[in-house]
Design a protein around this motif. Structure first.
Motif, mmCIF file in Angstrom:
data_model
loop_
_atom_site.group_PDB
_atom_site.id
_atom_site.type_symbol
_atom_site.label_atom_id
_atom_site.label_comp_id
_atom_site.label_asym_id
_atom_site.label_seq_id
_atom_site.Cartn_x
_atom_site.Cartn_y
_atom_site.Cartn_z
ATOM 1 N N HIS A 229 0.822 -1.217 0.000
ATOM 2 C CA HIS A 229 0.000 0.000 0.000
ATOM 3 C C HIS A 229 0.855 1.266 0.000
ATOM 4 N N MET B 140 1.361 3.191 -3.240
ATOM 5 C CA MET B 140 0.210 3.855 -3.847
ATOM 6 C C MET B 140 0.251 5.363 -3.587
ATOM 7 N N ARG B 141 -0.014 6.113 -4.645
ATOM 8 C CA ARG B 141 -0.164 7.565 -4.525
ATOM 9 C C ARG B 141 -1.652 7.878 -4.595
ATOM 10 N N GLY C 130 -1.301 4.838 1.542
ATOM 11 C CA GLY C 130 -0.600 5.498 0.458
ATOM 12 C C GLY C 130 -0.044 6.858 0.834
ATOM 13 N N ALA D 100 -6.394 6.843 -7.118
ATOM 14 C CA ALA D 100 -5.248 6.090 -6.630
ATOM 15 C C ALA D 100 -4.386 5.671 -7.820
#
Length: 114
Positions: free
Chosen positions: A48, A51-52, A77, A108
């Protein structure tokens, strides 16, 4: 290597009595997140932390939104939050109370997968 968007969720939230734009925005973000379940992280062994998360909230008075506080509430994230003009303010003609309505888009991104 560039990021690839893999999800976008929309939400709506409001503050009926306090005219609190941050509260309305937080509720819109929570509404969007509640619609998501992403089992691919476990299925593909992804972290996780890779993730941006990019959040855009729309309200009638964007400068009244505490974007930093909203960013801290995002569960996963690396997040950014931006407030833009949007949403609605609805005034009750009998009381003069203003209902603040916010919208949110939660996107995301992950690095492109091979």
């Amino acid at each position: 290597m560039s990021d690839q968007r893999f999800i976008i969720e929309m939400g709506m939230g409001n503050d009926q009595y306090g005219q609190d734009y941050t509260k309305a925005a937080a509720r819109a973000i929570e509404d969007a997140i509640r619609h998501s379940s992403i089992p691919m992280f476990e299925a593909l062994g992804l972290d996780h932390a890779d993730m941006r998360v990019q959040v855009t909230v729309g309200v009638q008075d964007p400068e009244k939104v505490d974007c930093e506080a909203l960013m801290q509430k995002l569960p996963r994230g690396t997040a950014t939050v931006q407030a833009v003009f949007g949403g609605q303010n609805v005034t009750n003609p009998d009381s003069g109370n203003v209902l603040v309505i916010a919208t949110a888009a939660v996107e995301a991104f992950l690095p492109k997968q091979a």
